[in-house]
Design an enzyme around this catalytic site. Structure first.
Site, PDB file in Angstrom:
ATOM      1  N   GLY A 136       0.736  -1.266   0.000  1.00 42.72           N
ATOM      2  CA  GLY A 136       0.000   0.000   0.000  1.00 42.72           C
ATOM      3  C   GLY A 136       0.763   1.313   0.000  1.00 42.72           C
ATOM      4  CD  GLU A 192      -7.371  -8.485   1.295  1.00 42.96           C
ATOM      5  OE1 GLU A 192      -8.098  -8.392   0.303  1.00 42.96           O
ATOM      6  OE2 GLU A 192      -6.599  -7.577   1.643  1.00 42.96           O
ATOM      7  CG  ASP A 203      -3.030  -9.852   0.540  1.00 42.19           C
ATOM      8  OD1 ASP A 203      -3.797  -9.186  -0.174  1.00 42.19           O
ATOM      9  OD2 ASP A 203      -2.075  -9.343   1.170  1.00 42.19           O
ATOM     10  CE  LYS A 207      -0.653  -7.146  -0.772  1.00 42.86           C
ATOM     11  NZ  LYS A 207      -0.953  -7.137   0.656  1.00 42.86           N
TER      12      LYS A 207
END
Ligand code: HSE
Length: 429
Positions: A136, A192, A203, A207
């Site tokens: 993020g 999530e 997840d 990435k």
């Protein structure tokens, strides 16, 4: 002052609201940097969503149809912050086909359909940026694509899932059990909507697919990433690792060896003096080993409204710069290499094994024989009496290949009555 660049938002949840806040709060700096105002003109929301107050506060129009945004000639850039695959994939494709540039934070989508969307953007001579999709608030994709463009990267190791890092931190520092730690992470809002993706490593794997593309130019699919999460990780193993000088972290890795790569996600014993061992709670970090710079680490919040929105707005500003310079249509990462995967016999590491064995003479000898037959050496061994009949044995091996490790697992299952409680890779030489 030049005419404003107008943005259409697809979704107005936590991150979408963050985009509005960052644009409003940092308006002056943004305008000075790009030479024109940057404003959100419209936001696509479901008819059932009550976002009137936000719309009024930020002076934007709420719409319920995609066409209201992509057919609006005033809107140059679309920001997708809805998440998941559909309808996000269709909406992004339609936006690109309608001539809009696109910014998204959607890691699930990019990991699974990134090449297709990047090709579509390229064909349409439009930009597709997604800095916020990995870690993020950490500007890692741009750093790899731009600042490390001249470097030869060998390894990218990441703590790229905040939920699991929070859970592991609590399990080590407060001896919190797995379920309580997960519940807390959900309450704090970085898990999530289905935390399976967090705890099962999915997840983080998304990435690592994206990071593999940026670091090595290679496109890999999710089934080419070896994924293991932290579900069922025992507090006893975490404590045993701690006593041996290691911290258990969920590490995403993508490593280049002889021109091929291996990408993986799994719980790893990280030496307690390694920089990644000091990343606590929900924070993320990406550790890069490259021949030019050597070792570098990028640290920060991996989720959250304002950190994620800051990366999104930086992408918007990059696109505006490119529009102004007339250099639109390049891919976010232009580096491309044919994909080559490292075979398991060439992927080597040390391993942690925790076993339950009968507390009888000769048991240890059996383990030593299995290891010796496979050509594997023991580096550290700790035995603790679990019950009157059983002993719990924790072993750290010397480096060996994944193939050797599979052979050892098979032999333990077939030739002994040991219970192999867990295996984890161990970082280090
Ligand atoms: N669920 C993710 C995490 C959010 O915990 O890191 C950011 O991708």
């Amino acid at each position: 002052m030049e005419k404003p660049v107008k943005v259409g938002l697809l979704g107005l949840g936590v991150v979408g609201t963050g985009v509005l806040e960052i644009l409003a709060d940092h308006q002056e700096k943004i305008e000075k940097s790009i030479g024109c105002p940057l404003t959100v003109a419209k936001a696509l929301v479901r008819p059932t969503e009550d976002k009137e107050n936000l719309a009024k506060k930020y002076n934007l129009q709420l719409v319920h149809e995609l066409t209201d945004i992509i057919e609006d000639p005033e809107i140059d850039i679309v920001v997708e912050v809805m998440g998941r695959i559909e309808p996000a994939k269709t909406f992004i494709s339609e936006a690109l086909k309608a001539g809009k540039h696109v910014v998204t934070a959607n890691k699930d989508l990019l990991a699974q359909h990134g090449s297709e969307l990047a090709s579509l953007a390229h064909e349409q001579k439009r930009n597709l940026y997604y800095e916020a999709s990995v870690a993020g608030g950490i500007p890692i994709l741009r750093t790899i694509a731009n600042s490390l463009a001249a470097d030869d990267i060998q390894e990218v190791l990441g703590i790229v899932n905040g939920t699991t890092n929070y859970m592991l931190t609590k399990m080590v520092t407060e001896q919190m059990d797995y379920d309580t730690a997960l519940k807390q992470a959900q309450e704090l809002g970085f898990a999530e909507s289905d935390p399976t993706n967090d705890v099962d490593g999915i997840d983080a794997a998304y990435k690592m697919v994206i990071l593999s593309k940026f670091a090595f130019g290679m496109t890999i699919t999710m089934d080419q990433v070896k994924v293991k999460g932290i579900r069922g990780l025992s507090g006893k193993d975490v404590t045993a690792a701690d006593q041996l000088g290691y911290t258990v972290k969920l590490i995403g890795s993508t490593v280049k060896k002889n021109g091929s790569i291996a990408a993986e996600v799994g719980p790893v014993l990280v030496p307690s003096d390694h920089p990644l061992a000091s990343i606590h709670n929900e924070f993320n970090a990406v550790f890069v080993k490259s021949s030019g710079i050597g070792e570098s680490m990028y640290y920060g919040p991996g989720a959250g409204s304002r950190p994620t929105a800051t990366s999104i707005v930086a992408d918007l500003m990059t696109i505006v710069n490119k529009i102004q310079l007339g250099t639109i249509g390049h891919r976010f990462s232009e580096y491309t290499q044919p994909t080559q995967l490292t075979p398991p016999e060439e992927i080597v590491s040390k391993y942690f094994l925790s076993l339950k064995m009968p507390d009888e003479t000769g048991q240890f000898l059996q383990l030593a024989e299995i290891m010796a037959n496979a050509g594997a050496g023991l580096e550290q061994v700790v035995q603790e009496k679990a019950t009157v009949e059983n002993a719990r044995v924790v072993v750290i091996t010397h480096k060996m290949s994944e193939t050797t490790m599979s052979q050892i697992q098979k032999d333990i299952a077939e030739k002994t009555n040991f219970e192999l409680l867990s295996t984890m890779k161990v970082m280090g030489e």
